[in-house]
Scaffold this motif. Structure first.
Motif, PDB file in Angstrom:
ATOM      1  N   UNK A  74       0.763  -1.059   0.065  1.00 47.53           N
ATOM      2  CA  UNK A  74       0.140  -0.060   0.066  1.00 47.53           C
ATOM      3  C   UNK A  74       0.913   1.116  -0.047  1.00 47.53           C
ATOM      4  N   UNK A  75       2.073   1.309   0.619  1.00 50.35           N
ATOM      5  CA  UNK A  75       2.898   2.408   0.871  1.00 50.35           C
ATOM      6  C   UNK A  75       3.457   2.815  -0.746  1.00 50.35           C
ATOM      7  N   UNK A  76       3.540   2.041  -1.416  1.00 47.98           N
ATOM      8  CA  UNK A  76       4.271   2.419  -2.793  1.00 47.98           C
ATOM      9  C   UNK A  76       3.194   3.102  -3.792  1.00 47.98           C
ATOM     10  N   UNK A  77       1.924   2.981  -3.517  1.00 45.48           N
ATOM     11  CA  UNK A  77       0.736   3.696  -4.334  1.00 45.48           C
ATOM     12  C   UNK A  77       0.223   4.721  -3.509  1.00 45.48           C
ATOM     13  N   UNK A  78       0.418   5.064  -2.195  1.00 44.62           N
ATOM     14  CA  UNK A  78      -0.175   5.968  -1.491  1.00 44.62           C
ATOM     15  C   UNK A  78       0.123   7.114  -1.838  1.00 44.62           C
ATOM     16  N   UNK A  79       1.150   7.751  -2.473  1.00 44.01           N
ATOM     17  CA  UNK A  79       1.401   9.020  -2.684  1.00 44.01           C
ATOM     18  C   UNK A  79       0.526   9.489  -3.980  1.00 44.01           C
ATOM     19  N   UNK A  80       0.080   8.580  -4.625  1.00 44.07           N
ATOM     20  CA  UNK A  80      -0.668   8.979  -6.011  1.00 44.07           C
ATOM     21  C   UNK A  80      -2.057   8.154  -6.387  1.00 44.07           C
ATOM     22  N   UNK A  81      -2.371   7.048  -5.700  1.00 45.73           N
ATOM     23  CA  UNK A  81      -3.554   6.322  -6.008  1.00 45.73           C
ATOM     24  C   UNK A  81      -4.599   7.083  -5.737  1.00 45.73           C
TER      25      UNK A  81
END
Ligand SMILES: *Cc1c(COP(=O)(O)O)cnc(C)c1O
Length: 218
Positions: A74-81
């Motif tokens: 989840x942390x990898x997409x949290x900035x933009x998803x």
């Protein structure tokens, strides 16, 4: 072909239905062909693939994660998803909230509900949905917004079965939508989106009818 397919589908669906163009396994060039028609909403089912595409494609694309979720990613997409469709536990909601908070964002989530008779499909039971929506803990998660539900029907040609499965989720959606401010019912893929819309879908996830068949199973 991609632009033509996209226009054709858009011309047949009602205005209140959002089309998520499912671009998993497809190249940046193929995505750009859709983008240049004005389309902005794309869906991926693998976090790493979505991150790579996000980094090399235009900023104004809205990325939807439609695949089965691994909490540690989840942390990898949290900035933009833009929206996460496959949320299937309270633990996952808590993780999304935590990661969204780090980026001062509020992430839209859909709870995935099991409507198919196949064992292979993920999702929560109606009871589990109720447990989450009525839990006091939900109020403490200020960086997520539950917008509605997502479902996948059984892989079948039986139109009546598809309609029954979709309408069962529409009923659940109607039960909660006013009290929880829900506005999104994500139902329908290339093979069944017309039936899904008839049954009340507000968001369809269409891949192969836009981009052509995928080269490998995903
Ligand atoms: C791949 C995928 C789709 C799109 O499937 P098509 O049959 O190619 O339209 C929709 N929803 C989910 C969850 C998917 O993984």
């Amino acid at each position: 072909m991609i632009a033509e397919n996209l226009e054709k589908i858009k011309s047949t669906i009602p205005d209140h239905v959002t089309l998520v163009a499912v671009s998993k396994t497809k190249s940046k060039e193929e995505i750009l062909e859709a983008y240049h028609t004005g389309h902005r909403v794309f869906g991926e089912n693998k976090v790493q693939e979505m991150v790579e595409k996000y980094q090399s494609l235009p900023d104004d694309i809205q990325w939807h994660m439609i695949g089965h979720l691994q909490r540690n990613k989840v942390k990898y997409m949290a900035p933009f998803v833009s929206m996460i469709h496959g949320v299937d536990s309270m633990k996952t909601l808590i993780e999304i909230d935590k990661q969204a908070k780090k980026h001062h964002r509020k992430i839209s989530c859909l709870l995935q509900v099991k409507i198919a008779q196949e064992d292979s499909k993920f999702g929560m039971s109606f009871e589990e949905i109720d447990t989450i929506l009525t839990s006091v803990e939900l109020d403490t998660l200020t960086h997520i917004e539950i917008r509605g539900f997502m479902g996948m029907a059984t892989f079948t040609q039986d139109i009546n079965q598809l309609a029954d499965e979709f309408s069962s989720l529409k009923t659940l959606f109607d039960n909660y939508k006013d009290s929880y401010n829900l506005d999104t019912l994500s139902l329908g893929m290339s093979g069944d989106y017309k039936i899904a819309i008839e049954q009340g879908s507000t968001m369809i996830r269409v891949g192969s009818s836009i981009f052509g068949a995928r080269n490998y199973l995903n």
